[in-house]
Write a protein that holds these residues in place. Structure first.
Motif, PDB file in Angstrom:
ATOM      1  N   GLN A  24      27.990  44.458  37.974  1.00 36.61           N
ATOM      2  CA  GLN A  24      28.149  43.261  37.142  1.00 36.61           C
ATOM      3  C   GLN A  24      29.166  43.446  36.008  1.00 36.61           C
ATOM      4  OE1 GLN A  24      26.628  40.391  38.129  1.00 36.61           O
ATOM      5  NE2 GLN A  24      28.125  39.530  36.687  1.00 36.61           N
ATOM      6  N   PRO A  25      29.134  44.566  35.249  1.00 33.52           N
ATOM      7  CA  PRO A  25      30.157  44.744  34.203  1.00 33.52           C
ATOM      8  C   PRO A  25      31.571  44.792  34.785  1.00 33.52           C
ATOM      9  CG  PRO A  25      28.325  46.240  33.851  1.00 33.52           C
ATOM     10  CD  PRO A  25      28.130  45.637  35.195  1.00 33.52           C
ATOM     11  N   ILE A  26      31.713  45.425  35.946  1.00 37.21           N
ATOM     12  CA  ILE A  26      33.038  45.525  36.570  1.00 37.21           C
ATOM     13  C   ILE A  26      33.511  44.156  37.034  1.00 37.21           C
ATOM     14  CG2 ILE A  26      34.270  46.501  38.551  1.00 37.21           C
ATOM     15  CD1 ILE A  26      32.459  48.947  38.299  1.00 37.21           C
ATOM     16  N   ILE A  27      32.587  43.377  37.601  1.00 33.15           N
ATOM     17  CA  ILE A  27      32.947  42.028  38.067  1.00 33.15           C
ATOM     18  C   ILE A  27      33.415  41.173  36.885  1.00 33.15           C
ATOM     19  CG2 ILE A  27      32.012  39.903  39.064  1.00 33.15           C
ATOM     20  CD1 ILE A  27      30.155  41.686  40.774  1.00 33.15           C
ATOM     21  N   ASN A  28      32.705  41.297  35.770  1.00 32.98           N
ATOM     22  CA  ASN A  28      33.092  40.518  34.580  1.00 32.98           C
ATOM     23  C   ASN A  28      34.485  40.917  34.087  1.00 32.98           C
ATOM     24  OD1 ASN A  28      30.638  39.191  34.646  1.00 32.98           O
ATOM     25  ND2 ASN A  28      29.653  40.628  33.213  1.00 32.98           N
ATOM     26  N   MET A  29      34.763  42.221  34.053  1.00 31.72           N
ATOM     27  CA  MET A  29      36.057  42.698  33.564  1.00 31.72           C
ATOM     28  C   MET A  29      37.165  42.308  34.536  1.00 31.72           C
ATOM     29  SD  MET A  29      35.096  46.477  32.067  1.00 31.72           S
ATOM     30  CE  MET A  29      36.791  46.746  31.544  1.00 31.72           C
ATOM     31  N   MET A  30      36.888  42.384  35.858  1.00 32.37           N
ATOM     32  CA  MET A  30      37.921  42.007  36.826  1.00 32.37           C
ATOM     33  C   MET A  30      38.223  40.514  36.743  1.00 32.37           C
ATOM     34  SD  MET A  30      37.014  44.290  40.214  1.00 32.37           S
ATOM     35  CE  MET A  30      38.439  43.623  41.104  1.00 32.37           C
ATOM     36  N   SER A  31      37.217  39.724  36.403  1.00 31.02           N
ATOM     37  CA  SER A  31      37.444  38.277  36.278  1.00 31.02           C
ATOM     38  C   SER A  31      38.335  37.965  35.079  1.00 31.02           C
ATOM     39  CB  SER A  31      36.097  37.549  36.122  1.00 31.02           C
ATOM     40  OG  SER A  31      35.289  37.771  37.255  1.00 31.02           O
ATOM     41  N   GLN A  32      38.375  38.846  34.076  1.00 29.30           N
ATOM     42  CA  GLN A  32      39.174  38.621  32.867  1.00 29.30           C
ATOM     43  C   GLN A  32      40.574  39.209  32.976  1.00 29.30           C
ATOM     44  OE1 GLN A  32      36.895  40.256  29.660  1.00 29.30           O
ATOM     45  NE2 GLN A  32      35.156  38.828  29.955  1.00 29.30           N
ATOM     46  N   ILE A  81      34.474  49.642  46.122  1.00 33.05           N
ATOM     47  CA  ILE A  81      35.030  50.274  44.910  1.00 33.05           C
ATOM     48  C   ILE A  81      36.436  50.791  45.181  1.00 33.05           C
ATOM     49  CG2 ILE A  81      34.792  52.284  43.405  1.00 33.05           C
ATOM     50  CD1 ILE A  81      31.765  51.866  43.532  1.00 33.05           C
ATOM     51  N   ASP A  82      36.625  51.439  46.336  1.00 33.66           N
ATOM     52  CA  ASP A  82      37.956  51.962  46.674  1.00 33.66           C
ATOM     53  C   ASP A  82      38.987  50.832  46.752  1.00 33.66           C
ATOM     54  OD1 ASP A  82      37.002  54.541  46.762  1.00 33.66           O
ATOM     55  OD2 ASP A  82      36.701  54.576  48.940  1.00 33.66           O
ATOM     56  N   GLU A  83      38.551  49.719  47.351  1.00 29.94           N
ATOM     57  CA  GLU A  83      39.488  48.588  47.465  1.00 29.94           C
ATOM     58  C   GLU A  83      39.809  48.015  46.089  1.00 29.94           C
ATOM     59  OE1 GLU A  83      39.996  44.367  49.924  1.00 29.94           O
ATOM     60  OE2 GLU A  83      38.112  45.497  50.034  1.00 29.94           O
ATOM     61  N   ALA A  84      38.778  47.878  45.237  1.00 32.68           N
ATOM     62  CA  ALA A  84      39.001  47.362  43.881  1.00 32.68           C
ATOM     63  C   ALA A  84      39.873  48.326  43.078  1.00 32.68           C
ATOM     64  CB  ALA A  84      37.659  47.146  43.185  1.00 32.68           C
ATOM     65  N   PHE A 134      42.138  39.929  44.840  1.00 34.00           N
ATOM     66  CA  PHE A 134      41.164  40.100  43.762  1.00 34.00           C
ATOM     67  C   PHE A 134      39.905  39.257  44.023  1.00 34.00           C
ATOM     68  CE2 PHE A 134      41.692  42.478  39.844  1.00 34.00           C
ATOM     69  CZ  PHE A 134      42.894  43.110  40.061  1.00 34.00           C
ATOM     70  N   ASN A 135      40.155  38.011  44.382  1.00 37.02           N
ATOM     71  CA  ASN A 135      38.999  37.129  44.652  1.00 37.02           C
ATOM     72  C   ASN A 135      38.149  37.672  45.812  1.00 37.02           C
ATOM     73  OD1 ASN A 135      39.746  35.383  42.589  1.00 37.02           O
ATOM     74  ND2 ASN A 135      41.024  34.125  43.947  1.00 37.02           N
ATOM     75  N   LYS A 136      38.843  38.197  46.807  1.00 36.21           N
ATOM     76  CA  LYS A 136      38.129  38.747  47.959  1.00 36.21           C
ATOM     77  C   LYS A 136      37.292  39.958  47.563  1.00 36.21           C
ATOM     78  CE  LYS A 136      38.974  40.591  52.588  1.00 36.21           C
ATOM     79  NZ  LYS A 136      40.011  40.965  53.583  1.00 36.21           N
ATOM     80  N   VAL A 137      37.889  40.834  46.724  1.00 38.06           N
ATOM     81  CA  VAL A 137      37.161  42.036  46.289  1.00 38.06           C
ATOM     82  C   VAL A 137      35.990  41.650  45.400  1.00 38.06           C
ATOM     83  CG1 VAL A 137      37.325  44.119  44.882  1.00 38.06           C
ATOM     84  CG2 VAL A 137      39.124  43.571  46.527  1.00 38.06           C
ATOM     85  N   ILE A 138      36.225  40.667  44.491  1.00 39.93           N
ATOM     86  CA  ILE A 138      35.132  40.232  43.604  1.00 39.93           C
ATOM     87  C   ILE A 138      33.973  39.675  44.425  1.00 39.93           C
ATOM     88  CG2 ILE A 138      34.487  38.528  41.861  1.00 39.93           C
ATOM     89  CD1 ILE A 138      37.275  38.924  40.629  1.00 39.93           C
ATOM     90  N   ASN A 139      34.313  38.876  45.434  1.00 37.55           N
ATOM     91  CA  ASN A 139      33.245  38.345  46.312  1.00 37.55           C
ATOM     92  C   ASN A 139      32.506  39.475  47.041  1.00 37.55           C
ATOM     93  OD1 ASN A 139      33.784  35.668  45.631  1.00 37.55           O
ATOM     94  ND2 ASN A 139      35.303  35.430  47.272  1.00 37.55           N
ATOM     95  N   ARG A 140      33.287  40.465  47.429  1.00 39.40           N
ATOM     96  CA  ARG A 140      32.682  41.610  48.146  1.00 39.40           C
ATOM     97  C   ARG A 140      31.737  42.379  47.227  1.00 39.40           C
ATOM     98  NH1 ARG A 140      36.101  46.414  51.238  1.00 39.40           N
ATOM     99  NH2 ARG A 140      34.267  47.397  52.246  1.00 39.40           N
TER     100      ARG A 140
END
Length: 360
Positions: A206-214, A164-167, A187-193
């Motif tokens: 999951q909601p955060i991953i979806n928003m970060m992907s957008q 979370i801190d990294e994101a 970003f891709n690295k954090v999303i994978n993490r």
């Protein structure tokens, strides 16, 4: 005894009123003992012995009987004292060994019962110790599993907070004007993490991953995303702290319970050790008292037999004394009667003996 029979015979013939004295002397002469006595009297009369010598002869017999009675009295008195002493000693020993036999038999019985109770109790204590060990091992295994689970959850929480801190830092950079292209790799690295978090936490991301992907096409949600990340971090930190509190409470509870189990085991172990020592003591007492019982049993029977045999012997001696004393008293009475009557019969006796000598 022969002399007594002779004297009795003389008394009989001298005191009889039914027969003539010469006839009685003749009858006496038919008996071997009577002949012996009459021969002695005839020799004395032939030698000119006066009547008082015959009386002296009878008095000597009386003195001999009286002396025998005195000796017998002394002997029976000594025998009675000896019997009293021996019977007292044997009876005392008999009573002592009898009481000791009963006492040691009672000790054997009581300690045999105590031994059985101790054996039963030590069996119960041993079972309780085994149960204590089983409870301790089971509780420790459960506690170890709980701690492993806590460590795993704590690790997941720390990993999630770090992600979370990294994101959060990346999104702040994006909000401060950096382009998504510049941060795409991170970003891709954090999303994978975030995606690789444990199943218990993945659904929160999951909601955060979806928003970060957008964010690649729309960066307007960056502030909203930062708020979500902050809220999620607070939630995870709270959960982590709750788990730590629960772990600390569980650890303290287990330590308290473990201390109780340890104290219980120590108490049971001390109890078993005391019982083991008591069993050894009971066995030693039983063996010692059994040996003493055997010894006192032998001595009891020996002294019982001594008392019985000694009592029989003492009674026999008393009976013999009574019989002999009665015989001597009767003989003394016979001699007294003879001496009393001999004066009246001496003339007739001399005449008979003279005629007897002439016939022979």
């Amino acid at each position: 005894m022969k002399l007594i029979l002779i004297i009795a015979y003389i008394l009989q013939i001298s005191c009889s009123k039914a027969l003539d004295f010469k006839v009685m002397l003749s009858q006496m002469d038919q008996h071997h003992l009577g002949q012996t006595f009459l021969n002695a009297l005839q020799i004395g009369l032939t030698a000119g012995s006066p009547v008082h010598e015959i009386q002296s002869y009878l008095n000597n017999i009386r003195f001999m009987l009286q002396q025998e009675q005195k000796d017998s009295d002394i002997f029976i008195q000594s025998t009675q004292l000896k019997c009293q002493r021996l019977l007292h000693d044997f009876s005392t020993n008999y009573a002592y060994h009898s009481s000791q036999l009963l006492a040691n038999q009672k000790i054997v019985q009581e300690n045999t019962e105590n031994l059985q109770r101790a054996l039963n109790k030590i069996a119960e204590v041993s079972v309780e110790i085994e149960q204590n060990i089983l409870k301790t091992n089971a509780g420790q295994s459960e506690r170890d599993l709980q701690y492993i689970e806590f460590q795993s959850t704590l690790k997941d929480h720390n990993e999630a907070i770090s992600a979370i801190d990294e994101a959060y830092a990346l999104i702040e950079h994006l909000a401060n004007g950096l382009s998504f292209i510049q941060l795409k790799g991170r970003f891709n690295k954090v999303i994978n993490r975030l995606t690789s978090q444990s199943q218990g936490i993945t659904h929160l991301f999951q909601p955060i991953i979806n928003m970060m992907s957008q964010l690649a096409s729309n960066t307007d949600d960056s502030k909203k995303l930062l708020l979500l990340l902050s809220g999620l971090k607070v939630q995870i930190v709270e959960n982590s702290n709750q788990n730590k509190d629960l772990e600390q409470e569980a650890s303290l509870n287990w330590q308290s319970f473990l201390n109780d189990l340890i104290n219980e085991k120590n108490t049971l172990s001390d109890q078993r050790q005391n019982l083991e020592q008591a069993i050894l003591n009971y066995q030693s007492i039983i063996q010692e008292s059994s040996e003493k019982s055997q010894y006192h049993q032998i001595e009891f029977m020996k002294n019982k037999e001594n008392v019985e045999n000694q009592d029989i012997w003492c009674r026999q001696q008393q009976d013999l004394y009574s019989i002999d004393s009665q015989s001597r008293n009767e003989a003394l009475q016979l001699i007294s009667n003879i001496v009393d009557h001999i004066q009246d019969k001496i003339v007739t006796l001399k005449e008979y003996l003279r005629e007897r000598h002439q016939i022979k």
